[in-house]
Design a protein around this motif. Sequence first.
Motif, PDB file in Angstrom:
ATOM      1  N   ARG A  74       0.509  -1.698   0.261  1.00  0.00           N
ATOM      2  CA  ARG A  74      -0.192  -0.229  -0.101  1.00  0.00           C
ATOM      3  C   ARG A  74       1.122   0.945  -0.179  1.00  0.00           C
ATOM      4  NH1 ARG A  74      -2.863  -1.818   5.266  1.00  0.00           N
ATOM      5  NH2 ARG A  74      -0.763  -2.450   5.420  1.00  0.00           N
ATOM      6  N   ASP A  75       2.375   0.523   0.033  1.00  0.00           N
ATOM      7  CA  ASP A  75       2.996   2.441   0.501  1.00  0.00           C
ATOM      8  C   ASP A  75       3.356   2.452  -0.809  1.00  0.00           C
ATOM      9  OD1 ASP A  75       4.793   4.338   0.893  1.00  0.00           O
ATOM     10  OD2 ASP A  75       6.182   3.151   1.419  1.00  0.00           O
ATOM     11  N   PRO A  76       3.193   3.721  -1.699  1.00  0.00           N
ATOM     12  CA  PRO A  76       3.092   4.352  -3.310  1.00  0.00           C
ATOM     13  C   PRO A  76       4.402   4.450  -3.070  1.00  0.00           C
ATOM     14  CG  PRO A  76       2.088   6.137  -1.649  1.00  0.00           C
ATOM     15  CD  PRO A  76       2.261   4.603  -1.025  1.00  0.00           C
ATOM     16  N   ALA A  77       5.992   5.143  -2.068  1.00  0.00           N
ATOM     17  CA  ALA A  77       7.318   5.209  -2.110  1.00  0.00           C
ATOM     18  C   ALA A  77       7.361   3.867  -2.622  1.00  0.00           C
ATOM     19  CB  ALA A  77       7.290   5.920  -0.915  1.00  0.00           C
ATOM     20  N   ARG A  78       7.097   2.098  -2.140  1.00  0.00           N
ATOM     21  CA  ARG A  78       7.614   1.006  -1.970  1.00  0.00           C
ATOM     22  C   ARG A  78       9.488   1.297  -1.085  1.00  0.00           C
ATOM     23  NH1 ARG A  78       5.765  -2.663  -4.361  1.00  0.00           N
ATOM     24  NH2 ARG A  78       8.221  -3.466  -4.341  1.00  0.00           N
ATOM     25  N   VAL A  79       9.408   1.877  -0.380  1.00  0.00           N
ATOM     26  CA  VAL A  79       9.769   1.681   0.837  1.00  0.00           C
ATOM     27  C   VAL A  79      10.249   0.462   1.847  1.00  0.00           C
ATOM     28  CG1 VAL A  79      11.291   3.034   2.990  1.00  0.00           C
ATOM     29  CG2 VAL A  79      10.389   4.511   1.435  1.00  0.00           C
ATOM     30  N   PRO A  80      11.665  -0.055   1.487  1.00  0.00           N
ATOM     31  CA  PRO A  80      11.784  -1.486   2.180  1.00  0.00           C
ATOM     32  C   PRO A  80      10.924  -0.964   3.910  1.00  0.00           C
ATOM     33  CG  PRO A  80      13.233  -1.247   0.809  1.00  0.00           C
ATOM     34  CD  PRO A  80      12.738  -0.090   0.374  1.00  0.00           C
ATOM     35  N   ARG A  81      10.929  -2.391   4.804  1.00  0.00           N
ATOM     36  CA  ARG A  81      10.987  -1.701   6.167  1.00  0.00           C
ATOM     37  C   ARG A  81      12.096  -2.884   6.884  1.00  0.00           C
ATOM     38  NH1 ARG A  81       5.392  -2.651   6.803  1.00  0.00           N
ATOM     39  NH2 ARG A  81       5.353  -4.926   5.359  1.00  0.00           N
ATOM     40  N   LYS A  82      11.999  -2.763   7.970  1.00  0.00           N
ATOM     41  CA  LYS A  82      13.399  -3.311   9.390  1.00  0.00           C
ATOM     42  C   LYS A  82      12.668  -3.690   9.922  1.00  0.00           C
ATOM     43  CE  LYS A  82      17.552  -4.145   6.816  1.00  0.00           C
ATOM     44  NZ  LYS A  82      18.053  -5.431   7.216  1.00  0.00           N
ATOM     45  N   VAL A  83      12.583  -4.410  10.961  1.00  0.00           N
ATOM     46  CA  VAL A  83      12.278  -4.959  12.312  1.00  0.00           C
ATOM     47  C   VAL A  83      12.599  -3.647  13.445  1.00  0.00           C
ATOM     48  CG1 VAL A  83      12.161  -6.252  14.235  1.00  0.00           C
ATOM     49  CG2 VAL A  83      11.204  -7.314  10.954  1.00  0.00           C
ATOM     50  N   MET A  84      12.062  -3.691  13.746  1.00  0.00           N
ATOM     51  CA  MET A  84      12.195  -2.765  14.642  1.00  0.00           C
ATOM     52  C   MET A  84      11.374  -3.226  16.826  1.00  0.00           C
ATOM     53  SD  MET A  84      11.594   1.204  14.786  1.00  0.00           S
ATOM     54  CE  MET A  84      10.049   1.313  14.982  1.00  0.00           C
ATOM     55  N   LYS A  85      12.182  -3.412  17.907  1.00  0.00           N
ATOM     56  CA  LYS A  85      12.247  -4.516  19.318  1.00  0.00           C
ATOM     57  C   LYS A  85      12.152  -2.882  20.265  1.00  0.00           C
ATOM     58  CE  LYS A  85      12.380  -8.113  19.573  1.00  0.00           C
ATOM     59  NZ  LYS A  85      11.271  -8.785  19.643  1.00  0.00           N
ATOM     60  N   GLY A  86      11.383  -3.415  20.722  1.00  0.00           N
ATOM     61  CA  GLY A  86      12.252  -2.676  22.429  1.00  0.00           C
ATOM     62  C   GLY A  86      11.434  -1.692  22.522  1.00  0.00           C
ATOM     63  N   GLY A  87      10.915  -0.885  22.353  1.00  0.00           N
ATOM     64  CA  GLY A  87       9.336  -0.071  23.018  1.00  0.00           C
ATOM     65  C   GLY A  87      10.429   1.382  22.752  1.00  0.00           C
ATOM     66  N   SER A  88       9.956   2.591  23.468  1.00  0.00           N
ATOM     67  CA  SER A  88      10.526   3.671  23.286  1.00  0.00           C
ATOM     68  C   SER A  88       9.935   4.364  25.089  1.00  0.00           C
ATOM     69  CB  SER A  88      10.874   4.744  22.098  1.00  0.00           C
ATOM     70  OG  SER A  88       9.610   5.161  21.796  1.00  0.00           O
ATOM     71  N   HIS A  89      10.461   5.177  24.863  1.00  0.00           N
ATOM     72  CA  HIS A  89      10.235   6.785  25.938  1.00  0.00           C
ATOM     73  C   HIS A  89       9.389   6.625  25.814  1.00  0.00           C
ATOM     74  CE1 HIS A  89      11.485  10.437  23.827  1.00  0.00           C
ATOM     75  NE2 HIS A  89      11.995   9.437  23.202  1.00  0.00           N
ATOM     76  N   LEU A  90       8.565   6.913  24.382  1.00  0.00           N
ATOM     77  CA  LEU A  90       7.336   7.592  24.406  1.00  0.00           C
ATOM     78  C   LEU A  90       6.445   5.977  24.549  1.00  0.00           C
ATOM     79  CD1 LEU A  90       7.905   9.454  20.679  1.00  0.00           C
ATOM     80  CD2 LEU A  90       7.583   9.824  23.311  1.00  0.00           C
ATOM     81  N   CYS A  91       6.581   4.615  24.476  1.00  0.00           N
ATOM     82  CA  CYS A  91       5.237   4.036  24.634  1.00  0.00           C
ATOM     83  C   CYS A  91       4.476   4.061  26.237  1.00  0.00           C
ATOM     84  CB  CYS A  91       5.873   2.874  24.668  1.00  0.00           C
ATOM     85  SG  CYS A  91       6.021   1.635  23.473  1.00  0.00           S
ATOM     86  N   ALA A  92       3.985   3.913  26.374  1.00  0.00           N
ATOM     87  CA  ALA A  92       2.462   4.688  27.800  1.00  0.00           C
ATOM     88  C   ALA A  92       1.765   3.052  27.703  1.00  0.00           C
ATOM     89  CB  ALA A  92       2.248   6.099  27.681  1.00  0.00           C
ATOM     90  N   PRO A  93       1.692   2.188  29.007  1.00  0.00           N
ATOM     91  CA  PRO A  93       0.687   1.129  29.223  1.00  0.00           C
ATOM     92  C   PRO A  93      -0.885   1.751  28.565  1.00  0.00           C
ATOM     93  CG  PRO A  93       1.901   1.871  31.486  1.00  0.00           C
ATOM     94  CD  PRO A  93       2.405   3.481  30.256  1.00  0.00           C
ATOM     95  N   ASP A  94      -1.055   2.893  28.421  1.00  0.00           N
ATOM     96  CA  ASP A  94      -2.909   3.834  28.507  1.00  0.00           C
ATOM     97  C   ASP A  94      -3.072   3.348  26.657  1.00  0.00           C
ATOM     98  OD1 ASP A  94      -1.218   6.396  28.008  1.00  0.00           O
ATOM     99  OD2 ASP A  94      -2.784   7.076  28.750  1.00  0.00           O
ATOM    100  N   TYR A  95      -1.993   3.593  25.851  1.00  0.00           N
ATOM    101  CA  TYR A  95      -1.503   3.888  24.820  1.00  0.00           C
ATOM    102  C   TYR A  95      -0.268   3.250  24.231  1.00  0.00           C
ATOM    103  CZ  TYR A  95       0.182   6.184  20.312  1.00  0.00           C
ATOM    104  OH  TYR A  95       1.244   6.256  19.282  1.00  0.00           O
ATOM    105  N   CYS A  96       0.317   2.607  23.805  1.00  0.00           N
ATOM    106  CA  CYS A  96       1.286   0.929  23.617  1.00  0.00           C
ATOM    107  C   CYS A  96       1.851   0.215  24.209  1.00  0.00           C
ATOM    108  CB  CYS A  96       2.354   2.231  22.683  1.00  0.00           C
ATOM    109  SG  CYS A  96       3.241   1.193  21.517  1.00  0.00           S
ATOM    110  N   GLN A  97       1.709  -0.926  24.255  1.00  0.00           N
ATOM    111  CA  GLN A  97       2.604  -1.849  24.938  1.00  0.00           C
ATOM    112  C   GLN A  97       3.706  -2.432  24.372  1.00  0.00           C
ATOM    113  OE1 GLN A  97      -0.134  -4.303  27.781  1.00  0.00           O
ATOM    114  NE2 GLN A  97      -0.871  -2.423  28.804  1.00  0.00           N
ATOM    115  N   ARG A  98       4.200  -1.417  23.425  1.00  0.00           N
ATOM    116  CA  ARG A  98       4.912  -2.076  22.697  1.00  0.00           C
ATOM    117  C   ARG A  98       6.723  -2.435  23.396  1.00  0.00           C
ATOM    118  NH1 ARG A  98       2.722  -0.019  17.802  1.00  0.00           N
ATOM    119  NH2 ARG A  98       0.757  -1.492  17.564  1.00  0.00           N
TER     120      ARG A  98
END
Length: 141
Positions: free
Chosen positions: A90-114
């Motif tokens: 669905r990406d018209p720019a056709r940019v390859p993607r890598k896997v990210m892991k670990g979450g960040s300082h922006l992950c919050a229990p009420d928003y994202c538990q990644r």
Amino acid sequence: EFTPGGNHMANTWQGEFPHQNLGTDGFTRTSPVTAFPPNGYGVYDMIGNVWEWTSDWYAGQSVGAHTCCGGADRGGHRHVDDREQSIDPRDPARVPRKVMKGGSHLCAPDYCQRYRPAARMAQPIDTSTCHLGFRCIVRDR
């Protein structure tokens, strides 16, 4: 347990995301390495602080796999060797993607538990952001 004995174990968001970060872990943005205790293997910051790029290409659509936050985890847990397979059709720019892991300082229990060790996310390889990095390692010989 998220905060055993009231102690923060990782740099994550505390408060109502995205309007209020209480910083009760001592940080409202990134934290220095070793600011939190290492895991059982002696490795620091495996979750929280910044997402980490991995060397894996993100897999295409996987039926039935879901993330912790309600969306489909289109990669499931398959390993992809092919850069082309990582592209979101669905990406018209056709940019390859890598896997990210670990979450960040922006992950919050009420928003994202990644920030869970099992969580993974696709990210286009041309991304630049304050909460994404990579890990350098030194192997003893």
